[in-house]
Every structure is written in structure tokens, then in C-alpha cells.
Scaffold this motif. Sequence first.
Motif, PDB file in Angstrom:
ATOM      1  N   GLU A  37       0.849  -1.205   0.047  1.00 30.71           N
ATOM      2  CA  GLU A  37       0.098   0.017   0.156  1.00 30.71           C
ATOM      3  C   GLU A  37       0.954   1.309  -0.009  1.00 30.71           C
ATOM      4  OE1 GLU A  37      -2.553  -0.863   3.419  1.00 30.71           O
ATOM      5  OE2 GLU A  37      -3.970  -1.820   2.255  1.00 30.71           O
ATOM      6  N   LEU A  42      -0.194   5.179  -0.999  1.00 36.15           N
ATOM      7  CA  LEU A  42      -1.098   5.438   0.064  1.00 36.15           C
ATOM      8  C   LEU A  42      -0.424   5.703   1.014  1.00 36.15           C
ATOM      9  CD1 LEU A  42      -3.564   2.473  -0.380  1.00 36.15           C
ATOM     10  CD2 LEU A  42      -3.724   4.562  -1.528  1.00 36.15           C
ATOM     11  N   SER A  43      -1.044   6.910   1.601  1.00 38.37           N
ATOM     12  CA  SER A  43      -0.838   7.697   2.988  1.00 38.37           C
ATOM     13  C   SER A  43      -1.180   6.727   4.262  1.00 38.37           C
ATOM     14  CB  SER A  43      -1.255   9.098   3.193  1.00 38.37           C
ATOM     15  OG  SER A  43      -2.557   9.049   3.411  1.00 38.37           O
ATOM     16  N   GLN A  46      -4.801   7.188   4.598  1.00 36.00           N
ATOM     17  CA  GLN A  46      -5.536   6.251   3.611  1.00 36.00           C
ATOM     18  C   GLN A  46      -5.397   4.767   3.846  1.00 36.00           C
ATOM     19  OE1 GLN A  46      -3.269   7.753   0.141  1.00 36.00           O
ATOM     20  NE2 GLN A  46      -5.005   9.183  -0.283  1.00 36.00           N
ATOM     21  N   LEU A  49      -7.996   4.261   6.412  1.00 39.32           N
ATOM     22  CA  LEU A  49      -9.221   4.385   5.746  1.00 39.32           C
ATOM     23  C   LEU A  49      -9.639   3.151   4.867  1.00 39.32           C
ATOM     24  CD1 LEU A  49     -11.843   5.987   4.771  1.00 39.32           C
ATOM     25  CD2 LEU A  49     -10.619   6.540   2.825  1.00 39.32           C
ATOM     26  N   SER A  97      -3.822   3.479  -7.152  1.00 44.23           N
ATOM     27  CA  SER A  97      -4.477   4.709  -6.434  1.00 44.23           C
ATOM     28  C   SER A  97      -5.619   4.180  -5.510  1.00 44.23           C
ATOM     29  CB  SER A  97      -5.390   5.256  -7.497  1.00 44.23           C
ATOM     30  OG  SER A  97      -6.420   4.578  -8.048  1.00 44.23           O
ATOM     31  N   LEU A  98      -5.948   4.981  -4.542  1.00 47.56           N
ATOM     32  CA  LEU A  98      -6.798   4.673  -3.530  1.00 47.56           C
ATOM     33  C   LEU A  98      -8.066   4.157  -3.731  1.00 47.56           C
ATOM     34  CD1 LEU A  98      -7.445   4.747  -0.526  1.00 47.56           C
ATOM     35  CD2 LEU A  98      -8.288   7.199  -0.582  1.00 47.56           C
TER      36      LEU A  98
END
Length: 108
Positions: A37, A42-43, A46, A49, A97-98
Motif C-alpha cells: 500500500e 497510499l498515505s 488512507q 481508511l 490509487s486509493l
Amino acid sequence: MPGNTAEAPLAKLRRYLIVLGVAKGALFWYAIEKLFETKIGLSLGQIVLVGVIAQSSKIVFELPTSVFADRWNRRNVLIIAQLSMFVCCFILGFSNSLLVYVIGTLFW
């Protein structure tokens, strides 16, 4: 003694299955998943989340599918679940991407 010869391979198989279950349940997968991830950008927020969405989707989807399996055919529900897992692995493996990662998580 005839009972012991049949039980020995079953006991050995049982031990292997227990070891496999422990290894599969180990937390190594989660560490590898978090590394992936972060690799796709991704942070930390994220990633959290995605975890919340994954656990929430379990609550939303698992209860209705168990009721559906009781009314329909469990075999067919299990086949659909395996197809969903295949789609999940495909989407997650190619995500960058997220949004795409969340869609793959929802299939999981």
C-alpha cells in the motif's frame, strides 16, 4: 493394531493442517500488504481508511450472503465467493490509487 495404521496418516495430516492454519493466520500478510500500500502511494491515513472500509464491508456483505446461502445453494454461493476473491486479487494487484484499491477491497 489395524486401527493405528489408518490413524497415523490422519494424525500426520492433522498436524500439517494445524501448522498451515497457524502460518496462514500469522500477521506476515498484513505487513506485506502495508508495504504494498505504501509502495503504490497510499498515505498512513488512507491505509487506515482502507482498513475501516474493509471491516465495514464485512459487516454489510457477510450477513446477507449467509442468509442468501441458506435460501439458495451454498455451493453456488461459495463459487461466487471464490470468483469474487479472484477479481479482488486481480484488482488489488494492478491498483495504483486509493479508489482502485478500495474497489478491490470491496470485492474482498
